[in-house]
Design an enzyme around this catalytic site. Structure first.
Site, PDB file in Angstrom:
ATOM      1  N   ASP A 264       0.842  -1.206   0.000  1.00 23.93           N
ATOM      2  CA  ASP A 264       0.000   0.000   0.000  1.00 23.93           C
ATOM      3  C   ASP A 264       0.871   1.247   0.000  1.00 23.93           C
ATOM      4  OD1 ASP A 264      -2.406   1.376  -0.110  1.00 23.93           O
ATOM      5  OD2 ASP A 264      -2.626   1.473   2.076  1.00 23.93           O
ATOM      6  N   LYS A 266       1.962   4.651  -1.071  1.00 23.05           N
ATOM      7  CA  LYS A 266       1.285   5.793  -1.690  1.00 23.05           C
ATOM      8  C   LYS A 266       1.746   7.064  -0.996  1.00 23.05           C
ATOM      9  CE  LYS A 266      -2.775   5.061   1.281  1.00 23.05           C
ATOM     10  NZ  LYS A 266      -4.235   4.838   1.309  1.00 23.05           N
ATOM     11  N   ASN A 269       1.206   7.536   2.719  1.00 26.20           N
ATOM     12  CA  ASN A 269       1.962   6.665   3.628  1.00 26.20           C
ATOM     13  C   ASN A 269       3.455   6.963   3.610  1.00 26.20           C
ATOM     14  OD1 ASN A 269      -0.292   5.334   4.537  1.00 26.20           O
ATOM     15  ND2 ASN A 269      -0.135   3.665   3.069  1.00 26.20           N
ATOM     16  N   ASP A 282       2.542   2.797   7.903  1.00 29.49           N
ATOM     17  CA  ASP A 282       1.309   2.030   7.667  1.00 29.49           C
ATOM     18  C   ASP A 282       1.553   0.695   6.953  1.00 29.49           C
ATOM     19  OD1 ASP A 282      -1.243   1.139   7.523  1.00 29.49           O
ATOM     20  OD2 ASP A 282      -2.079   2.922   6.557  1.00 29.49           O
ATOM     21  N   THR A 304      -4.490   0.932  -2.890  1.00 30.44           N
ATOM     22  CA  THR A 304      -5.221   2.153  -3.226  1.00 30.44           C
ATOM     23  C   THR A 304      -5.326   2.249  -4.743  1.00 30.44           C
ATOM     24  OG1 THR A 304      -4.381   3.221  -1.224  1.00 30.44           O
ATOM     25  CG2 THR A 304      -5.240   4.664  -2.963  1.00 30.44           C
TER      26      THR A 304
END
Length: 488
Positions: A264, A266, A269, A282, A304
């Site tokens: 994840d 992104k 994060n 995260d 995401t």
């Protein structure tokens, strides 16, 4: 004939004295001693919702509210001084014990039968049960500050260590939501993973705390906020983009070398510390090698939308390292361009664009970076660039001095050692004080999440614990199988 209400066979209820948003106060009489008392009754639903932990019995103030006396006639200066002295005496007593009223008003100042002020002293006992929550203090150790952000299952607060003054971030999750959403394994895995990651560009987890209703991750505080917030003010130059991308790849390569895949990555994060260095955070959706299926791939659809790799969208299995590299490519593109390579308000059209893998770089992009981005955002995971190839790419290596300390440490960082005292977790995971609890104790032992054993730490005797398990099993119509040494 009217029948008076008796509470626990001990108190006889009388008239309603007053009520607020969460409680009602009744006059009552102790059936054994005849003593008059005031009973403050609160709805159990409101108690749980508001974080209160007990019903409260307090001394009955026979003289009523101080305000009623004032309404009849103002007090003389001497009388005012007398009551004010009593108020300050009670207030000082509370403050010396770290309790703050925060609702001082005439209605909360009562008089006993001798005309003595009671409200503050009595109320301190009532308030003490919930003072830490209302004051924003956690376990008497952290003072909670403003909300930094929130997601579907957690909220992140800025907080301060009351003993050291250190700023931290606290990720709070409702235990009810964790259990209801089937996220127990996710939480356990996240703690286990973050506990083992010691890298300058990864947010550190400091400790894990829990109550019967919430689980708290105490994390390193990244003072600079989200990297994405900086990009929104204006795109980065290639040199600045390269600097942050190198830090991201350093952290990513460290994770991959230890069999951990973020899944994840992104802008939200990727955080910045006070020195504007990148910090990856995260790991809630991260995976480990133990989760890889027999076909050698991961199969959980997660991430995401704007950062998803084509193979995740295809839903036919994917390599964890390759999807992380794709996400890094999206991040680098956004840093340089200020916008996403694939975007659409309709998520299915967005997925179609990502699946095709066709994008155009802005005109200010150098030829070296264009070529590099196309290697990162290759829609075919088999030909997509690897971490080792990224490190050897001319655009990545420009002006870069990499110091390799050993053949085993490709990123110039000390390896994690379970026997190294400086890495020991300082707090025990003795959080199992409820029947359907969240077991975090085994997290410090192994990163292998596939072991079908649950272990926990408790101050209770083994006999008492096994007895509680029997009760829970009986309610759930389950069978308990006992083995030796209190194994069930």
């Amino acid at each position: 004939m009217y029948q008076k209400k008796i509470l626990f066979g001990k108190y006889e209820f009388g008239k309603l004295l007053g009520q607020g948003a969460f409680a009602k106060v009744y006059h009552a009489r102790n059936l054994k001693t005849g003593q008059s008392v005031a009973i403050k009754a609160m709805s159990l639903r409101n108690v749980l919702k508001g974080g209160l932990t007990e019903h409260v019995k307090r001394e009955f103030a026979k003289g009523g509210e101080l305000l009623n006396k004032v309404k009849k006639a103002r007090f003389s200066e001497d009388m005012s001084r007398r009551y004010f002295q009593q108020l300050i005496s009670a207030l000082g007593y509370c403050h010396s014990r770290g309790v703050f009223h925060r609702d001082l008003k005439a209605e909360n100042l009562l008089l006993d039968e001798l005309g003595k002020l009671l409200g503050q002293g009595a109320f301190a006992k009532v308030y003490h049960a919930c003072s830490e929550r209302r004051l924003g203090k956690l376990f008497g150790k952290y003072e909670l500050g403003k909300l930094l952000g929130q997601g579907a299952f957690a909220k992140v607060y800025h907080a301060r260590n009351l003993r050291t003054g250190q700023s931290v971030a606290i990720k709070a999750m409702s235990l009810r939501n964790v259990l209801k959403g089937g996220l127990t394994e996710h939480v356990k895995r996240e703690v286990s993973i973050m506990h083992r990651l010691h890298h300058p560009h990864i947010v550190r987890i400091l400790e894990v705390l829990a109550t019967k209703t919430k689980v708290y991750f105490v994390l390193e505080f990244a003072k600079g906020g989200e990297l994405l917030a900086k990009v929104k003010k204006g795109r980065f130059s290639e040199d600045v983009s390269r600097r942050y991308f190198r830090q991201l790849i350093s952290a990513l390569g460290y994770c991959h070398s230890r069999g951990i895949f973020h899944r994840d990555l992104k802008g939200e994060n990727l955080l910045l510390d006070e020195n504007s260095n990148l910090k990856v955070t995260d790991f809630g959706l991260s995976a480990v090698t133990a989760q890889i299926q027999p076909d050698g791939l991961l199969h959980t659809f997660c991430g995401t939308p704007a950062y998803l790799a084509p193979e995740i969208i295809a839903n036919k299995g994917y390599n964890g390292a390759k999807v992380d590299i794709w996400s890094c490519g999206i991040v680098l593109y956004v840093l340089n361009a200020g916008y996403f390579p694939f975007s659409d308000q309709n998520i299915w059209i967005l997925y179609r664009k990502i699946f095709k893998g066709e994008f155009r770089c802005p005109e200010w992009t150098s030829p070296e970076l264009k070529r590099f981005l196309h290697r990162l955002l290759d829609s075919n995971p088999n030909t997509r660039i690897t971490v080792d190839q990224i490190i050897d790419d001319p655009w990545f290596k420009k002006g870069y001095r990499h110091i390799q300390t050993s053949s085993d440490d490709l990123f110039g960082l000390e390896d994690y050692d379970d026997n190294n005292e400086q890495y020991k977790f300082l707090n025990a995971f003795d959080i199992i004080s409820w029947s359907h609890g969240l077991d975090l104790s085994g997290l410090i032992d192994s990163l292998n999440c596939s072991v079908g054993v649950e272990r926990f730490v408790s101050a209770e005797s083994p006999k008492r614990i096994v007895g509680d398990i029997d009760e829970v099993a009986e309610e759930g119509k389950m069978m308990v199988v006992r083995k030796k040494d209190f194994v069930v």
